[in-house]
Design a protein around this motif. Structure first.
Motif, PDB file in Angstrom:
ATOM      1  N   ILE A   2      -4.145  -1.155  10.741  1.00 59.07           N
ATOM      2  CA  ILE A   2      -4.532  -1.666  12.059  1.00 59.07           C
ATOM      3  C   ILE A   2      -5.807  -0.927  12.461  1.00 59.07           C
ATOM      4  N   PRO A   3      -6.845  -1.646  12.880  1.00 61.61           N
ATOM      5  CA  PRO A   3      -8.102  -0.987  13.241  1.00 61.61           C
ATOM      6  C   PRO A   3      -7.909   0.084  14.321  1.00 61.61           C
ATOM      7  N   TYR A  31      -2.448  -8.538  19.906  1.00 58.97           N
ATOM      8  CA  TYR A  31      -1.959  -8.670  18.531  1.00 58.97           C
ATOM      9  C   TYR A  31      -0.543  -8.117  18.484  1.00 58.97           C
ATOM     10  N   ASP A  32       0.313  -8.734  17.679  1.00 56.00           N
ATOM     11  CA  ASP A  32       1.646  -8.168  17.500  1.00 56.00           C
ATOM     12  C   ASP A  32       1.560  -6.970  16.560  1.00 56.00           C
ATOM     13  N   LEU A  33       2.678  -6.344  16.257  1.00 54.14           N
ATOM     14  CA  LEU A  33       2.683  -5.128  15.445  1.00 54.14           C
ATOM     15  C   LEU A  33       2.273  -5.370  13.994  1.00 54.14           C
ATOM     16  N   LEU A  34       2.258  -6.628  13.579  1.00 54.07           N
ATOM     17  CA  LEU A  34       1.833  -6.973  12.226  1.00 54.07           C
ATOM     18  C   LEU A  34       0.353  -7.335  12.169  1.00 54.07           C
ATOM     19  N   GLY A  35      -0.303  -7.278  13.347  1.00 54.28           N
ATOM     20  CA  GLY A  35      -1.729  -7.579  13.406  1.00 54.28           C
ATOM     21  C   GLY A  35      -2.048  -9.055  13.548  1.00 54.28           C
ATOM     22  N   ARG A  36      -1.052  -9.865  13.902  1.00 53.06           N
ATOM     23  CA  ARG A  36      -1.291 -11.301  14.108  1.00 53.06           C
ATOM     24  C   ARG A  36      -1.733 -11.532  15.544  1.00 53.06           C
ATOM     25  N   PRO A  37      -2.791 -12.332  15.757  1.00 50.81           N
ATOM     26  CA  PRO A  37      -3.218 -12.613  17.129  1.00 50.81           C
ATOM     27  C   PRO A  37      -2.131 -13.368  17.890  1.00 50.81           C
ATOM     28  N   CYS A  38      -1.992 -13.029  19.150  1.00 46.89           N
ATOM     29  CA  CYS A  38      -0.991 -13.653  20.025  1.00 46.89           C
ATOM     30  C   CYS A  38      -1.717 -14.398  21.129  1.00 46.89           C
ATOM     31  N   GLY A  39      -2.150 -15.599  20.816  1.00 46.80           N
ATOM     32  CA  GLY A  39      -2.868 -16.412  21.789  1.00 46.80           C
ATOM     33  C   GLY A  39      -4.326 -15.991  21.913  1.00 46.80           C
ATOM     34  N   ILE A  78      12.056  -7.057   7.061  1.00 48.80           N
ATOM     35  CA  ILE A  78      11.210  -5.888   7.291  1.00 48.80           C
ATOM     36  C   ILE A  78      12.096  -4.648   7.352  1.00 48.80           C
ATOM     37  N   SER A  79      11.711  -3.617   6.599  1.00 47.93           N
ATOM     38  CA  SER A  79      12.484  -2.376   6.631  1.00 47.93           C
ATOM     39  C   SER A  79      11.708  -1.220   7.254  1.00 47.93           C
ATOM     40  N   GLU A  80      10.377  -1.244   7.181  1.00 45.99           N
ATOM     41  CA  GLU A  80       9.548  -0.189   7.751  1.00 45.99           C
ATOM     42  C   GLU A  80       8.249  -0.788   8.264  1.00 45.99           C
ATOM     43  N   LEU A  81       7.681  -0.127   9.275  1.00 44.33           N
ATOM     44  CA  LEU A  81       6.426  -0.611   9.848  1.00 44.33           C
ATOM     45  C   LEU A  81       5.694   0.550  10.495  1.00 44.33           C
ATOM     46  N   ASN A  82       4.411   0.688  10.178  1.00 47.95           N
ATOM     47  CA  ASN A  82       3.549   1.643  10.849  1.00 47.95           C
ATOM     48  C   ASN A  82       2.151   1.034  10.939  1.00 47.95           C
ATOM     49  N   ARG A  83       1.161   1.760  11.404  1.00 50.43           N
ATOM     50  CA  ARG A  83      -0.190   1.207  11.587  1.00 50.43           C
ATOM     51  C   ARG A  83      -0.866   0.848  10.270  1.00 50.43           C
ATOM     52  N   GLU A  84      -0.391   1.394   9.166  1.00 48.81           N
ATOM     53  CA  GLU A  84      -1.028   1.160   7.877  1.00 48.81           C
ATOM     54  C   GLU A  84      -0.414   0.025   7.085  1.00 48.81           C
ATOM     55  N   ALA A  85       0.913  -0.097   7.136  1.00 45.30           N
ATOM     56  CA  ALA A  85       1.580  -1.062   6.254  1.00 45.30           C
ATOM     57  C   ALA A  85       2.924  -1.483   6.819  1.00 45.30           C
ATOM     58  N   VAL A  86       3.408  -2.597   6.271  1.00 38.74           N
ATOM     59  CA  VAL A  86       4.770  -3.043   6.524  1.00 38.74           C
ATOM     60  C   VAL A  86       5.475  -3.055   5.168  1.00 38.74           C
ATOM     61  N   GLY A 100      17.073  -5.946  -1.958  1.00 38.34           N
ATOM     62  CA  GLY A 100      16.531  -4.710  -1.413  1.00 38.34           C
ATOM     63  C   GLY A 100      15.336  -4.161  -2.165  1.00 38.34           C
ATOM     64  N   THR A 101      14.781  -4.925  -3.120  1.00 42.73           N
ATOM     65  CA  THR A 101      13.566  -4.480  -3.807  1.00 42.73           C
ATOM     66  C   THR A 101      12.442  -4.371  -2.775  1.00 42.73           C
ATOM     67  N   PRO A 102      11.795  -3.198  -2.645  1.00 41.88           N
ATOM     68  CA  PRO A 102      10.768  -3.026  -1.615  1.00 41.88           C
ATOM     69  C   PRO A 102       9.375  -3.465  -2.066  1.00 41.88           C
ATOM     70  N   PHE A 103       8.605  -3.936  -1.096  1.00 43.31           N
ATOM     71  CA  PHE A 103       7.203  -4.303  -1.295  1.00 43.31           C
ATOM     72  C   PHE A 103       6.427  -3.773  -0.092  1.00 43.31           C
ATOM     73  N   SER A 104       5.358  -3.053  -0.326  1.00 47.16           N
ATOM     74  CA  SER A 104       4.523  -2.532   0.752  1.00 47.16           C
ATOM     75  C   SER A 104       3.277  -3.408   0.875  1.00 47.16           C
ATOM     76  N   LEU A 105       3.025  -3.883   2.090  1.00 50.13           N
ATOM     77  CA  LEU A 105       1.892  -4.770   2.344  1.00 50.13           C
ATOM     78  C   LEU A 105       0.991  -4.148   3.401  1.00 50.13           C
ATOM     79  N   PRO A 106      -0.327  -4.171   3.181  1.00 48.14           N
ATOM     80  CA  PRO A 106      -1.234  -3.594   4.167  1.00 48.14           C
ATOM     81  C   PRO A 106      -1.286  -4.445   5.433  1.00 48.14           C
ATOM     82  N   LEU A 107      -1.577  -3.781   6.542  1.00 43.03           N
ATOM     83  CA  LEU A 107      -1.764  -4.469   7.820  1.00 43.03           C
ATOM     84  C   LEU A 107      -3.249  -4.559   8.127  1.00 43.03           C
ATOM     85  N   PRO A 108      -3.643  -5.571   8.903  1.00 41.24           N
ATOM     86  CA  PRO A 108      -2.858  -6.715   9.364  1.00 41.24           C
ATOM     87  C   PRO A 108      -2.408  -7.571   8.185  1.00 41.24           C
ATOM     88  N   ILE A 109      -1.240  -8.217   8.365  1.00 40.75           N
ATOM     89  CA  ILE A 109      -0.700  -9.010   7.267  1.00 40.75           C
ATOM     90  C   ILE A 109      -1.579 -10.231   6.995  1.00 40.75           C
TER      91      ILE A 109
END
Length: 132
Positions: A2-3, A31-39, A78-86, A100-109
């Protein structure tokens, strides 16, 4: 990530971060916590209220993930979320790896990689598991 210039929007009753605001001209883009614009951008109070009204329940829903090692997108939660990744974990009986196999994705998604499951919340870790 997240910038850094996006600042947290806090829920007034408990101080929980419910999203981010970015100044755009004289208005604020929520923006929501995933970095998606909200309107659309709005006056500060309106943008902050929009995030507060949206809440955090979307984080508990099942999501769809276009995983690279499977021909079809899979269901995840979603199992974890911070400013860097979900971090999402697999929740799909048709996926060839363990639940339960984990995948880390950078934010914004990237909405082409992770999107809300169209059927809503749904049960977790139960897709395709027979009853009884």
């Amino acid at each position: 990530m997240i910038p850094e210039n996006w600042f947290p929007a806090l829920r007034p009753d408990d101080g929980e971060t419910v999203g981010y605001l970015d100044m755009v001209g004289e208005d604020f883009q929520p923006y929501d916590l995933l970095g998606r614009p909200c309107g659309e951008p709005a006056e500060y109070t309106e943008a902050e209220e929009r995030l507060g009204e949206m809440g955090l329940s979307y984080l508990a829903r099942r999501w769809t993930f276009a995983v690279q090692d499977h021909p079809q997108p899979i269901a995840v939660v979603i199992s974890e979320l911070n400013r860097e990744a979900v971090v999402v974990i697999s929740d799909d009986a048709d996926y060839h790896r363990d639940f339960g196999t984990p995948f880390s994705l950078p934010l914004p998604i990237d909405p082409a990689v992770l999107w809300e499951n169209p059927d809503g919340s749904g049960p977790r870790f139960t897709q395709g598991v027979p009853n009884g």
